[in-house]
Design a protein around this motif. Structure first.
Motif, PDB file in Angstrom:
ATOM      1  N   GLY A  80       0.808  -1.180   0.000  1.00 28.32           N
ATOM      2  CA  GLY A  80       0.000   0.000   0.000  1.00 28.32           C
ATOM      3  C   GLY A  80       0.857   1.252   0.000  1.00 28.32           C
ATOM      4  N   ILE A  81       0.190   2.383   0.081  1.00 33.20           N
ATOM      5  CA  ILE A  81       0.891   3.680   0.024  1.00 33.20           C
ATOM      6  C   ILE A  81       1.843   3.867   1.197  1.00 33.20           C
ATOM      7  N   LYS A  82       1.467   3.325   2.360  1.00 34.66           N
ATOM      8  CA  LYS A  82       2.326   3.456   3.542  1.00 34.66           C
ATOM      9  C   LYS A  82       3.676   2.800   3.283  1.00 34.66           C
ATOM     10  N   GLU A  83       3.662   1.593   2.729  1.00 34.47           N
ATOM     11  CA  GLU A  83       4.900   0.862   2.454  1.00 34.47           C
ATOM     12  C   GLU A  83       5.741   1.604   1.419  1.00 34.47           C
ATOM     13  N   ALA A 122       9.484   3.063   2.005  1.00 37.40           N
ATOM     14  CA  ALA A 122      10.574   2.696   1.093  1.00 37.40           C
ATOM     15  C   ALA A 122      11.222   3.946   0.499  1.00 37.40           C
ATOM     16  N   PHE A 123      10.391   4.942   0.126  1.00 42.26           N
ATOM     17  CA  PHE A 123      10.902   6.173  -0.472  1.00 42.26           C
ATOM     18  C   PHE A 123      11.779   6.939   0.518  1.00 42.26           C
ATOM     19  N   SER A 178      16.023  11.055   5.284  1.00 42.60           N
ATOM     20  CA  SER A 178      15.013  11.817   6.027  1.00 42.60           C
ATOM     21  C   SER A 178      14.965  13.287   5.635  1.00 42.60           C
ATOM     22  N   GLU A 179      15.925  13.749   4.791  1.00 43.13           N
ATOM     23  CA  GLU A 179      15.892  15.162   4.349  1.00 43.13           C
ATOM     24  C   GLU A 179      14.606  15.479   3.595  1.00 43.13           C
ATOM     25  N   VAL A 180      14.046  14.449   2.918  1.00 43.83           N
ATOM     26  CA  VAL A 180      12.819  14.699   2.149  1.00 43.83           C
ATOM     27  C   VAL A 180      11.679  15.160   3.052  1.00 43.83           C
ATOM     28  N   LEU A 181      11.754  14.838   4.320  1.00 46.49           N
ATOM     29  CA  LEU A 181      10.696  15.236   5.260  1.00 46.49           C
ATOM     30  C   LEU A 181      10.689  16.740   5.495  1.00 46.49           C
ATOM     31  N   LEU A 221       5.601  11.805  11.499  1.00 40.09           N
ATOM     32  CA  LEU A 221       6.086  12.188  12.837  1.00 40.09           C
ATOM     33  C   LEU A 221       7.066  11.137  13.355  1.00 40.09           C
ATOM     34  N   ASP A 222       6.739   9.856  13.159  1.00 37.03           N
ATOM     35  CA  ASP A 222       7.640   8.775  13.586  1.00 37.03           C
ATOM     36  C   ASP A 222       8.970   8.828  12.843  1.00 37.03           C
ATOM     37  N   PHE A 223       8.944   9.259  11.581  1.00 36.38           N
ATOM     38  CA  PHE A 223      10.168   9.386  10.781  1.00 36.38           C
ATOM     39  C   PHE A 223      11.011  10.580  11.204  1.00 36.38           C
ATOM     40  N   GLY A 224      10.416  11.505  11.952  1.00 36.62           N
ATOM     41  CA  GLY A 224      11.175  12.664  12.423  1.00 36.62           C
ATOM     42  C   GLY A 224      10.791  13.969  11.776  1.00 36.62           C
ATOM     43  N   SER A 225       9.676  14.002  11.054  1.00 36.86           N
ATOM     44  CA  SER A 225       9.190  15.245  10.451  1.00 36.86           C
ATOM     45  C   SER A 225       8.819  16.212  11.575  1.00 36.86           C
ATOM     46  N   SER A 226       9.283  17.456  11.450  1.00 29.96           N
ATOM     47  CA  SER A 226       9.103  18.421  12.543  1.00 29.96           C
ATOM     48  C   SER A 226       7.705  19.027  12.563  1.00 29.96           C
ATOM     49  N   PRO A 227       7.031  18.978  13.717  1.00 32.31           N
ATOM     50  CA  PRO A 227       5.729  19.640  13.841  1.00 32.31           C
ATOM     51  C   PRO A 227       5.876  21.132  14.159  1.00 32.31           C
ATOM     52  N   GLU A 228       7.148  21.608  14.289  1.00 28.14           N
ATOM     53  CA  GLU A 228       7.396  23.002  14.678  1.00 28.14           C
ATOM     54  C   GLU A 228       7.569  23.925  13.479  1.00 28.14           C
TER      55      GLU A 228
END
Length: 197
Positions: A1-4, A8-9, A15-18, A45-52
């Motif tokens: 699915g899209i999550k997987e 993978a992406f 993680s810079e893409v986040l 959020l689990d990957f480290g994308s900043s909510p700030e």
């Protein structure tokens, strides 16, 4: 699915893409927050994308949420990771956990139960008041009936208002038949009295 595919992406690209942003300064977390995609909000959020991070409109991802479920995703994350981010900068008002959510649901359930109980009590009181009023009305009617005069012929209590009674000479009757019968009785008595005299 899209999550997987997303996992993978991110693992492939890093993680810079986040932290990349579009023409409006919105990160991927801004976009999924606005779409209300709770699974993806949690994933990023689990990957480290900043909510700030703010976009060019000065909004953090939490402020882009249009749905309660999306906002709750941020709050659940805060509950599990209370020191990971500065949540005041991220505009996340308070943490949420399963136990807090359960307590909130229990409180709402208890409130609903109390309201139902109050409605039931009010209905019972209304019924009781109606019964008391009906008894009082019946008692008043019985009292009025007891005070009503009796028919000069049959002796029954006269019912209704005085306009529905029958009157002849100084007598009051319950029906026209009683008027006629009493007239015959009085005529017979008068005839007997004349014979005696």
């Amino acid at each position: 699915g899209i999550k997987e595919e997303i996992v993978a992406f991110v693992e492939k690209e890093g993680s810079e893409v986040l932290f990349l942003s579009d023409d409006n300064g919105s990160t991927i977390l801004h976009l999924v927050a606005e779409m209300g995609e709770t699974t993806l909000i949690r994933l990023f959020l689990d990957f480290g994308s900043s909510p700030e991070v703010t976009n060019f409109r000065g909004l953090v991802p939490y402020q882009c949420c249009k749905k309660k479920e999306a906002r709750d995703s941020f709050r659940y994350f805060m509950g599990e990771n209370p020191t990971l981010w500065d949540y005041s900068k991220a505009a996340v008002p308070s943490a949420l956990s399963k136990s807090i959510e359960e307590a909130r649901k229990e409180k709402a359930k208890a409130k609903k139960k109390r309201q139902a109980q109050r409605r039931k009590q009010a209905k019972a009181k209304q019924k009781q008041d109606a019964e008391i009023a009906a008894k009082q009305a019946a008692a008043e009617a019985a009292e009025l009936e007891a005070m009503a005069p009796t028919c000069s012929m049959c002796g029954n209590r006269l019912k209704g208002d005085t306009g529905s009674w029958f009157h002849r000479l100084n007598f009051t009757y319950c029906s026209n038949q009683c008027v006629q019968r009493h007239r015959r009785v009085l005529s017979a008595e008068a005839a007997l009295n004349r014979l005696k005299a």
